[in-house]
Design a protein around this motif. Structure first.
Motif, mmCIF file in Angstrom:
data_model
loop_
_atom_site.group_PDB
_atom_site.id
_atom_site.type_symbol
_atom_site.label_atom_id
_atom_site.label_comp_id
_atom_site.label_asym_id
_atom_site.label_seq_id
_atom_site.Cartn_x
_atom_site.Cartn_y
_atom_site.Cartn_z
ATOM 1 N N LEU A 317 80.058 43.239 -26.120
ATOM 2 C CA LEU A 317 79.303 42.448 -27.033
ATOM 3 C C LEU A 317 78.469 43.303 -28.149
ATOM 4 O O LEU A 317 78.570 42.696 -29.297
ATOM 5 N N LEU A 318 77.786 44.288 -27.677
ATOM 6 C CA LEU A 318 77.199 45.159 -28.667
ATOM 7 C C LEU A 318 78.137 45.664 -29.633
ATOM 8 O O LEU A 318 77.771 45.721 -30.969
ATOM 9 N N GLY A 319 79.327 45.967 -29.248
ATOM 10 C CA GLY A 319 80.433 46.275 -30.393
ATOM 11 C C GLY A 319 80.853 45.274 -31.374
ATOM 12 O O GLY A 319 81.037 45.453 -32.477
ATOM 13 N N THR A 320 80.865 44.219 -30.672
ATOM 14 C CA THR A 320 81.062 42.901 -31.808
ATOM 15 C C THR A 320 79.890 42.852 -32.747
ATOM 16 O O THR A 320 80.415 42.640 -33.739
ATOM 17 N N LEU A 321 78.921 42.847 -32.293
ATOM 18 C CA LEU A 321 77.567 42.822 -33.220
ATOM 19 C C LEU A 321 77.667 44.065 -34.182
ATOM 20 O O LEU A 321 77.480 43.579 -35.523
ATOM 21 N N ARG A 322 78.015 45.149 -33.920
ATOM 22 C CA ARG A 322 78.108 46.116 -35.058
ATOM 23 C C ARG A 322 79.545 45.795 -35.811
ATOM 24 O O ARG A 322 79.249 46.232 -36.983
ATOM 25 N N GLU A 323 80.569 45.494 -35.195
ATOM 26 C CA GLU A 323 81.547 45.040 -36.152
ATOM 27 C C GLU A 323 81.121 44.226 -37.165
ATOM 28 O O GLU A 323 81.820 44.109 -38.240
ATOM 29 N N LEU A 324 80.416 42.966 -36.781
ATOM 30 C CA LEU A 324 80.137 42.076 -37.682
ATOM 31 C C LEU A 324 78.844 42.423 -38.599
ATOM 32 O O LEU A 324 78.668 41.708 -39.326
ATOM 33 N N GLY A 325 78.545 43.471 -38.434
ATOM 34 C CA GLY A 325 77.333 44.085 -39.252
ATOM 35 C C GLY A 325 75.841 43.373 -38.819
ATOM 36 O O GLY A 325 75.055 43.261 -39.862
ATOM 37 N N ALA A 326 75.881 42.854 -37.592
ATOM 38 C CA ALA A 326 74.856 42.045 -37.140
ATOM 39 C C ALA A 326 73.737 42.772 -36.259
ATOM 40 O O ALA A 326 72.669 42.225 -35.840
ATOM 41 N N TYR A 327 74.117 43.927 -35.848
ATOM 42 C CA TYR A 327 73.460 44.694 -34.784
ATOM 43 C C TYR A 327 72.003 45.264 -35.130
ATOM 44 O O TYR A 327 71.198 44.762 -34.287
ATOM 45 N N GLU A 328 71.924 45.673 -36.229
ATOM 46 C CA GLU A 328 70.581 46.182 -36.834
ATOM 47 C C GLU A 328 69.604 44.981 -36.676
ATOM 48 O O GLU A 328 68.362 45.298 -36.368
ATOM 49 N N ASN A 329 69.879 43.869 -37.132
ATOM 50 C CA ASN A 329 68.938 42.902 -37.288
ATOM 51 C C ASN A 329 69.053 41.869 -36.006
ATOM 52 O O ASN A 329 68.864 40.654 -36.409
ATOM 53 N N THR A 330 69.265 42.351 -35.056
ATOM 54 C CA THR A 330 69.523 41.246 -33.935
ATOM 55 C C THR A 330 68.380 41.741 -32.631
ATOM 56 O O THR A 330 68.555 43.071 -32.263
ATOM 57 N N ILE A 331 67.837 41.031 -32.524
ATOM 58 C CA ILE A 331 67.038 41.313 -31.161
ATOM 59 C C ILE A 331 67.662 40.939 -29.772
ATOM 60 O O ILE A 331 68.253 40.014 -29.664
ATOM 61 N N VAL A 332 67.790 41.935 -29.158
ATOM 62 C CA VAL A 332 68.669 41.729 -27.878
ATOM 63 C C VAL A 332 67.855 42.058 -26.566
ATOM 64 O O VAL A 332 66.899 42.979 -26.719
ATOM 65 N N MET A 333 67.572 40.980 -25.773
ATOM 66 C CA MET A 333 66.770 40.941 -24.642
ATOM 67 C C MET A 333 67.729 40.858 -23.492
ATOM 68 O O MET A 333 68.829 40.342 -23.280
ATOM 69 N N VAL A 334 67.515 41.880 -22.449
ATOM 70 C CA VAL A 334 68.136 42.063 -21.338
ATOM 71 C C VAL A 334 67.177 41.780 -19.912
ATOM 72 O O VAL A 334 66.231 42.615 -19.937
ATOM 73 N N MET A 335 67.461 40.691 -19.114
ATOM 74 C CA MET A 335 66.646 40.717 -17.973
ATOM 75 C C MET A 335 67.177 39.936 -16.868
ATOM 76 O O MET A 335 68.211 39.645 -16.893
ATOM 77 N N SER A 336 66.523 39.607 -15.846
ATOM 78 C CA SER A 336 66.928 38.936 -14.685
ATOM 79 C C SER A 336 66.010 37.515 -14.403
ATOM 80 O O SER A 336 64.830 37.742 -14.772
ATOM 81 N N ASP A 337 66.714 36.621 -13.834
ATOM 82 C CA ASP A 337 65.982 35.344 -13.703
ATOM 83 C C ASP A 337 65.079 35.255 -12.612
ATOM 84 O O ASP A 337 64.079 34.529 -12.427
ATOM 85 N N ASN A 338 65.032 36.427 -11.373
ATOM 86 C CA ASN A 338 64.388 36.405 -10.164
ATOM 87 C C ASN A 338 64.784 37.641 -9.692
ATOM 88 O O ASN A 338 65.457 38.420 -10.019
ATOM 89 N N GLY A 339 63.771 37.998 -8.572
ATOM 90 C CA GLY A 339 64.247 39.151 -7.945
ATOM 91 C C GLY A 339 65.529 39.034 -7.198
ATOM 92 O O GLY A 339 66.275 38.097 -7.014
ATOM 93 N N ALA A 340 65.949 40.130 -6.476
ATOM 94 C CA ALA A 340 67.313 40.228 -5.640
ATOM 95 C C ALA A 340 67.321 39.296 -4.640
ATOM 96 O O ALA A 340 66.058 39.019 -3.957
ATOM 97 N N SER A 341 68.444 38.801 -4.086
ATOM 98 C CA SER A 341 68.442 37.755 -3.311
ATOM 99 C C SER A 341 68.590 38.160 -1.764
ATOM 100 O O SER A 341 69.351 39.020 -1.616
ATOM 101 N N PRO A 342 67.809 37.447 -0.919
ATOM 102 C CA PRO A 342 68.000 37.716 0.376
ATOM 103 C C PRO A 342 68.798 36.854 1.037
ATOM 104 O O PRO A 342 69.021 36.687 2.606
ATOM 105 N N GLU A 343 69.689 35.981 0.446
ATOM 106 C CA GLU A 343 70.648 34.937 0.880
ATOM 107 C C GLU A 343 71.854 35.136 1.443
ATOM 108 O O GLU A 343 72.651 34.393 2.192
ATOM 109 N N GLY A 344 72.176 36.659 1.804
ATOM 110 C CA GLY A 344 73.247 37.013 2.256
ATOM 111 C C GLY A 344 72.782 37.269 3.938
ATOM 112 O O GLY A 344 73.728 37.581 4.880
ATOM 113 N N GLY A 345 71.799 37.105 4.195
ATOM 114 C CA GLY A 345 71.151 36.944 5.501
ATOM 115 C C GLY A 345 70.903 38.587 6.106
ATOM 116 O O GLY A 345 71.160 39.410 5.418
ATOM 117 N N PRO A 346 70.801 38.849 7.223
ATOM 118 C CA PRO A 346 70.601 40.109 8.052
ATOM 119 C C PRO A 346 71.911 40.984 7.874
ATOM 120 O O PRO A 346 71.657 42.059 7.943
#
Length: 738
Positions: A317-346
């Protein structure tokens, strides 16, 4: 008659020659507004990125951190829907109607399963200011009973401010056979060799951006890339998984210690930070037997490979931004929506459908299945111990308001923004601050009211941060105030007044490892009072700690799940898994209404699920056949005689028992012609829903499943017989699928 053109700035005469045209002036060039790419990963722990101390390879995210800012004190909610609601509104999630999951409406204003219609959302605000707005990936902000081929679409992405949408509407999905939607309609899985959803999402994001630059070159864009990764099922090409098979044999205890050491070296954890205690119920790695260590390290390798594969797609995706000349003026944020999940059980599992169905298989049972990891039938979930490690150095995980549930890694890059490259911000930031921050950076006045405040200064090492923030989830509560945090874990049914609160000095105790409640009772009492004040201001009431199946039981008479008779017809759209009517966990009578002689017909009448499991009803040379598969326990029940030429009704009766088993009877007209016992039934046989008269994806059946000839099937009628605890398995599946 009213003149609709009274506000026209030009002149309208009788003829064009007597008139003066007018065009809207394009935005002035020279100071372009920044583009925004918001990447939201799912169930990724605070310590899972390489730049946050992990041994997992995430070079693309790490490169963004090197030229941008890492936030070590960024917070979300403990579940995905409320976090996404906060990110997109700048508001606290209770106040906009998203108390917990979007899956259901519990009948109270704070828990409608959708964001209030009167609340402005970030994409809509940006669109009104000339931005192109695109969402690719997960939505999960519409009640699941509205996720149908016919809508209603009022809570779908296009209705809430996005110009284009492509992705999945539910809380999670399979990476190889996802239930996909584009704009307001279902779409088939692309016929691509080696298809993988993460790759498809980045392909589509690139296509949207290329179209935007080609046709709207003067306008900025907002792209929200909401990956299915790293939510279970963990699925990635095997070469990404194999490289980690030896990495985690050291176990989760050693992984936590080593990650914290690297975090301190990287500056994301302060010197002197100590690990919180091992979570109750998680065994010490050295206490596990050989089979457990073998299986558990392989399941974590599947997660690691999934994350690295996702990082690789972000690089494209970052390669596409560079290809389009948009990378320099793009704010890129990377995050997670919550903590790691315990739902696999023990113990986790090679197949996530097992823990999502309440089935706990031993490590010895899983060893023969390890070769399937990462595949369609090997979508794994790890044990709770690895969720604990993913949230190093914090306590607990997703669903809880301890830091393991609400502290998220956040990386922000903006090459043209003169940010403090490679820096670490320790300012307290919350998801509600993201929308006002982006609006300020875009030069747009945020609408009132927003609970969040702009943190734009933190990009330039100018300390900012809110003084107070609350959390609440299923009775668990917490409050941050001027560097101190009070936390309580609530037990369902217990009086809230009896909850034991802990108190942490976050300036001196980054991991919240040392409870100071006994030393500072007055401060704790004041913070508890502040929590109740926040509760009154943010529509937290009524507090609701009921078990999930009880809350869902009062969700109202909506959706297919509430119907006592469901009628399906050939040619209609796919019935999604989110409808919760596609499993084998309820008592049903299913009748196929035939329109012609079927005594020699071969073909599928109904098919639920895919290669992971499911059930089907088909005809084989006129013989009625029922098949059911769950975790490779496969039943084939065949009627002894073909249907009569005059038969127009045939089907089966399924009865699910409280112990998880069941019985099925094949019915020809009114006669029971065959019966069998089902060892296991479940609401979650796979991640694929149900189709009438055809099979659009893989199948668990060994038979050649041809589509039924047109005109033979008129309709399928499913009569539902609800049991007293009918909502319990539905609720368990909803909680697991978030």
């Amino acid at each position: 008659m009213n003149n609709p053109h009274t506000s026209f700035p030009g002149v309208i005469g009788t003829t064009a020659a007597e008139s003066t045209p007018w065009w809207e002036t394009p935005p002035a060039a020279g100071c372009p507004r920044p583009n925004v790419v918001m990447v939201i990963l799912d169930d990724t722990g605070w310590s899972d990125f390489g730049c946050f101390g992990s041994e997992i390879s995430t070079p693309v995210i790490d490169s963004l951190a090197a030229e941008g800012v890492r936030y070590s004190n960024f917070h979300v909610t403990p579940l995905c829907s409320p976090t996404r609601a906060s990110l997109l509104t700048g508001r606290n999630h209770h106040s906009v109607g998203m108390r917990f999951l979007a899956d259901t409406d519990t009948g109270f204003p704070n828990s409608r399963g959708a964001i209030r219609a009167d609340v402005p959302m970030l994409p809509g605000i940006l669109r009104s200011e000339g931005y192109g707005t695109y969402l690719v990936g997960k939505w999960h902000l519409a009640p699941l009973h509205e996720v149908t081929p016919a809508g209603p679409f009022r809570n779908w992405p296009l209705a809430r401010g996005f110009d284009r949408y492509y992705g999945f509407m539910d809380g999670c999905t399979d990476q190889y056979e996802p239930e996909l939607y584009e704009d307001n309609h279902q779409v088939p899985i692309p016929d691509t060799p080696g298809y993988h959803l993460s790759e498809d999402l980045v392909d589509k994001a690139g296509a949207y951006l290329r179209d935007h630059v080609a046709f709207r070159s003067g306008d900025p864009f907002y792209l929200q890339l909401a990956m299915g990764a790293t939510h279970a099922p963990f699925q990635a090409p095997r070469e990404f998984i194999d490289k980690y098979l030896d990495t985690f044999t050291k176990g989760w205890d050693a992984t936590r210690r080593e990650r914290l050491e690297r975090q301190i070296e990287l500056g994301v954890s302060p010197v002197g930070t100590v690990l919180t205690e091992r979570v109750e119920g998680v065994a010490a790695w050295d206490e596990l037997d050989d089979d457990q260590r073998t299986v558990f390290s392989a399941l974590q390798a599947a997660f690691a490979g999934f994350l690295e594969h996702t990082d690789t797609q972000l690089g494209r995706l970052l390669g596409t931004l560079r290809e389009l000349g948009a990378y320099e003026n793009t704010i890129v944020m990377v995050m997670s929506d919550n903590g790691a999940s315990p739902e696999g059980g023990p113990g986790g599992d090679v197949d996530t459908n097992a823990p999502y169905s309440g089935v706990r298989r031993t490590a010895a049972e899983l060893i023969p299945l390890l070769g399937d990891l990462g595949t369609l039938t090997g979508g794994a979930h790890y044990p709770t111990g690895w969720a604990m490690a993913g949230n190093t150095p914090f306590r607990r995980y997703k669903q809880f308001v301890d830091l393991g549930g609400v502290r998220s890694p956040l990386v922000v890059s903006w090459p043209a923004g003169n940010v403090a490259a490679g820096s670490v911000s320790r300012d307290f930031i919350h998801a509600i601050d993201v929308a006002p921050t982006l609006l300020e950076l875009a030069g747009i006045t945020a609408p009132e009211p927003m609970d969040g405040a702009s943190a734009a200064g933190t990009l330039h090492a100018e300390g900012t941060g809110r003084p107070t923030q609350y959390w609440e989830m299923m009775g668990h509560r917490a409050l941050w105030h001027e560097g101190w945090r009070a936390v309580t874990r609530h037990l369902p049914g217990e009086p809230y007044a009896s909850d034991e609160w802990r108190l942490y000095d976050t300036a001196a105790d980054f991991a919240e490892a040392t409870d100071l409640s006994a030393e500072h009772p007055e401060r704790l009492a004041a913070m508890r009072d502040l929590w109740w004040e926040a509760a009154r201001e943010n529509a937290i009431f009524p507090l609701d700690d009921r078990p999930l199946h009880e809350a869902i039981g009062v969700r109202g008479p909506v959706g297919l799940y509430a119907d006592r008779q469901i009628v399906l017809r050939p040619g209609q759209g796919h019935v999604p898994l989110s409808s919760s009517v596609t499993g084998s966990n309820r008592d049903i009578d299913l009748t196929a209404h035939l329109g012609a002689d079927s005594s020699r017909v071969t073909g599928v009448l109904l098919h639920s699920g895919n290669a992971q499991g499911g059930y089907l009803l088909r005809l084989e040379a006129g013989h009625l056949v029922f098949e059911h598969s769950m975790l490779r326990d496969h039943l084939v029940l065949v009627a002894p005689s073909p249907l009569e030429a005059t038969a127009r009704r045939a089907g089966f009766r399924l009865r699910a028992h409280p112990d998880g088993s069941g019985e099925v009877e094949l019915v020809d007209g009114v006669l029971v012609v065959a019966s069998a016992r089902l060892a296991r039934t479940s609401a979650h046989l796979s991640f694929w829903g149900l189709d009438v008269a055809h099979v659009p994806v893989s199948t668990f059946s060994a038979a050649e499943l041809g589509n039924l000839e047109a005109g033979l099937l008129e309709k399928i009628v499913i009569d539902v017989h609800p049991a007293a605890d009918d909502n319990r398995e539905y609720a368990d599946a909803i909680l697991a699928s978030e």
